[in-house]
Design an enzyme around this catalytic site. Sequence first.
Site, PDB file in Angstrom:
ATOM      1  N   ASP A  27      -5.558  -6.174  -0.513  1.00  0.00           N
ATOM      2  CA  ASP A  27      -5.508  -7.558  -1.009  1.00  0.00           C
ATOM      3  C   ASP A  27      -6.190  -8.522  -0.042  1.00  0.00           C
ATOM      4  O   ASP A  27      -6.219  -8.285   1.168  1.00  0.00           O
ATOM      5  CB  ASP A  27      -4.040  -7.961  -1.220  1.00  0.00           C
ATOM      6  CG  ASP A  27      -3.918  -9.222  -2.070  1.00  0.00           C
ATOM      7  OD1 ASP A  27      -4.883  -9.571  -2.786  1.00  0.00           O
ATOM      8  OD2 ASP A  27      -2.850  -9.872  -2.017  1.00  0.00           O
ATOM      9  N   HIS A  44     -15.059  -8.699  -2.859  1.00  0.00           N
ATOM     10  CA  HIS A  44     -14.844  -7.373  -3.451  1.00  0.00           C
ATOM     11  C   HIS A  44     -15.911  -6.402  -2.951  1.00  0.00           C
ATOM     12  O   HIS A  44     -15.627  -5.247  -2.656  1.00  0.00           O
ATOM     13  CB  HIS A  44     -14.887  -7.449  -4.977  1.00  0.00           C
ATOM     14  CG  HIS A  44     -13.806  -8.318  -5.569  1.00  0.00           C
ATOM     15  ND1 HIS A  44     -12.506  -8.278  -5.115  1.00  0.00           N
ATOM     16  CD2 HIS A  44     -13.829  -9.238  -6.565  1.00  0.00           C
ATOM     17  CE1 HIS A  44     -11.779  -9.146  -5.820  1.00  0.00           C
ATOM     18  NE2 HIS A  44     -12.559  -9.740  -6.695  1.00  0.00           N
ATOM     19  N   LEU A 138      -9.212  15.374   2.692  1.00  0.00           N
ATOM     20  CA  LEU A 138      -8.406  14.242   2.235  1.00  0.00           C
ATOM     21  C   LEU A 138      -8.444  14.089   0.707  1.00  0.00           C
ATOM     22  O   LEU A 138      -9.493  14.262   0.099  1.00  0.00           O
ATOM     23  CB  LEU A 138      -8.988  12.971   2.883  1.00  0.00           C
ATOM     24  CG  LEU A 138      -8.386  11.627   2.460  1.00  0.00           C
ATOM     25  CD1 LEU A 138      -7.033  11.427   3.108  1.00  0.00           C
ATOM     26  CD2 LEU A 138      -9.324  10.484   2.846  1.00  0.00           C
TER      27      LEU A 138
HETATM   28  C1  IPE Z   1      -2.621  -6.485  -6.225  1.00  0.00           C
HETATM   29  O1  IPE Z   1      -3.306  -7.596  -5.784  1.00  0.00           O
HETATM   30  C2  IPE Z   1      -3.526  -5.557  -6.943  1.00  0.00           C
HETATM   31  C3  IPE Z   1      -4.667  -5.036  -6.196  1.00  0.00           C
HETATM   32  C4  IPE Z   1      -4.910  -5.164  -4.922  1.00  0.00           C
HETATM   33  C5  IPE Z   1      -5.581  -4.265  -6.968  1.00  0.00           C
HETATM   34  P1  IPE Z   1      -3.181  -9.011  -6.506  1.00  0.00           P
HETATM   35  O2  IPE Z   1      -3.883  -9.969  -5.638  1.00  0.00           O
HETATM   36  O3  IPE Z   1      -3.634  -8.905  -7.905  1.00  0.00           O
HETATM   37  O4  IPE Z   1      -1.615  -9.239  -6.477  1.00  0.00           O
HETATM   38  P2  IPE Z   1      -0.735 -10.506  -6.897  1.00  0.00           P
HETATM   39  O5  IPE Z   1      -0.953 -10.725  -8.347  1.00  0.00           O
HETATM   40  O6  IPE Z   1      -1.210 -11.663  -6.081  1.00  0.00           O
HETATM   41  O7  IPE Z   1       0.649 -10.125  -6.571  1.00  0.00           O
HETATM   42  C1  IPE Z   2      -7.680  -7.801  -4.016  1.00  0.00           C
HETATM   43  O1  IPE Z   2      -8.179  -9.017  -3.545  1.00  0.00           O
HETATM   44  C2  IPE Z   2      -8.627  -7.115  -4.946  1.00  0.00           C
HETATM   45  C3  IPE Z   2      -8.212  -7.089  -6.350  1.00  0.00           C
HETATM   46  C4  IPE Z   2      -7.081  -7.518  -6.824  1.00  0.00           C
HETATM   47  C5  IPE Z   2      -9.155  -6.489  -7.274  1.00  0.00           C
HETATM   48  P1  IPE Z   2      -7.945 -10.359  -4.340  1.00  0.00           P
HETATM   49  O2  IPE Z   2      -9.082 -10.538  -5.288  1.00  0.00           O
HETATM   50  O3  IPE Z   2      -6.608 -10.375  -4.953  1.00  0.00           O
HETATM   51  O4  IPE Z   2      -8.060 -11.423  -3.185  1.00  0.00           O
HETATM   52  P2  IPE Z   2      -7.159 -12.725  -2.997  1.00  0.00           P
HETATM   53  O5  IPE Z   2      -5.738 -12.271  -2.965  1.00  0.00           O
HETATM   54  O6  IPE Z   2      -7.453 -13.626  -4.131  1.00  0.00           O
HETATM   55  O7  IPE Z   2      -7.610 -13.268  -1.693  1.00  0.00           O
HETATM   56 MG    MG Z   3      -4.773 -11.026  -4.278  1.00  0.00          MG
END
Ligand code: IPE
Ligand code: IPE
Ligand code: MG
Length: 254
Positions: A27, A44, A138
């Site tokens: 995240d 990403h 792995l």
């Molecule tokens: C969780 O991240 C899912 C992934 C990393 C793929 P999110 O950024 O979507 O989570 P929430 O919605 O903030 O909890």
């Molecule tokens: C996690 O990073 C990746 C996915 C959920 C695909 P985020 O896109 O949620 O990044 P933040 O949390 O907005 O910084």
């Molecule tokens: Mg996020």
Amino acid sequence: MASLLPSSTRVIPDIASVPRHIAVIMDGNGRWAKQRFMPRVMGHQRGVEALRETVKACRDLGVEYLTVFAFSSENWRRPTDEVSFLMSLFLKMLEREVAKLHKNNIRLKIIGDRSRFDAKLNQAMHKAEHLTAGNTGLTLTIAANYGGRWDVMHAVQAMLGERPQLAQGFAEEDLSPYLSMSDAPEPDLFIRTGGEQRISNFMLWQLAYTELYFTDTLWPAFGRKELETAIASYQKRERRFGRTSEQLQGKQGA
Ligand code: IPE
Ligand code: IPE
Ligand code: MG
């Protein structure tokens, strides 16, 4: 049907100093990009590099299973542009990285509901899994359109489809083989980057006794050093699985 490894909450697993299975919520990509005045999707893109480094580090450290959350069943709620970027990134990653994974003896698996992905992506996923299925290094599992609740619901449905008599009652051991990660031990260590302290519908069933580790580091900035810090934290924990500390030290009467 895959055999059930000794990893249920009913069975206490053997504990190694290096976690056998690490599960990661990657995240913070969007915030990483925003801090640099870049569009979210650049985060990403850089996230893929962080994953590459983490895979290498896990392999070097002797971790057997790395499971990463790439796209949740809730992430469809994001703006259409971001969702389609993520889909094409996933496809590109499968097309470009799989040969490298294969060369490194890494087995790639994908968990989640694939019915919402287009034919091309489905084909690439199948091809990648098929190519690397026999690898013994792995196991890298990517959770895509995955949700912990979906996993449990899907497993119950599949189990009852095959064994309708279990509608009368069933045990953990009956259900386990139908869950997504049935062929792996349950995660020893869970890592969430990006500062949020929640599970966000990741492996709800499998995380029952996993050690949780949260870091403020945003996913694109995560790498070998951060992984080692997380493992060092894990190594200081006492995994009791319901028992007392004295029991663990072999002093039952204490
Ligand atoms: C969780 O991240 C899912 C992934 C990393 C793929 P999110 O950024 O979507 O989570 P929430 O919605 O903030 O909890
Ligand atoms: C996690 O990073 C990746 C996915 C959920 C695909 P985020 O896109 O949620 O990044 P933040 O949390 O907005 O910084
Ligand atoms: Mg996020």
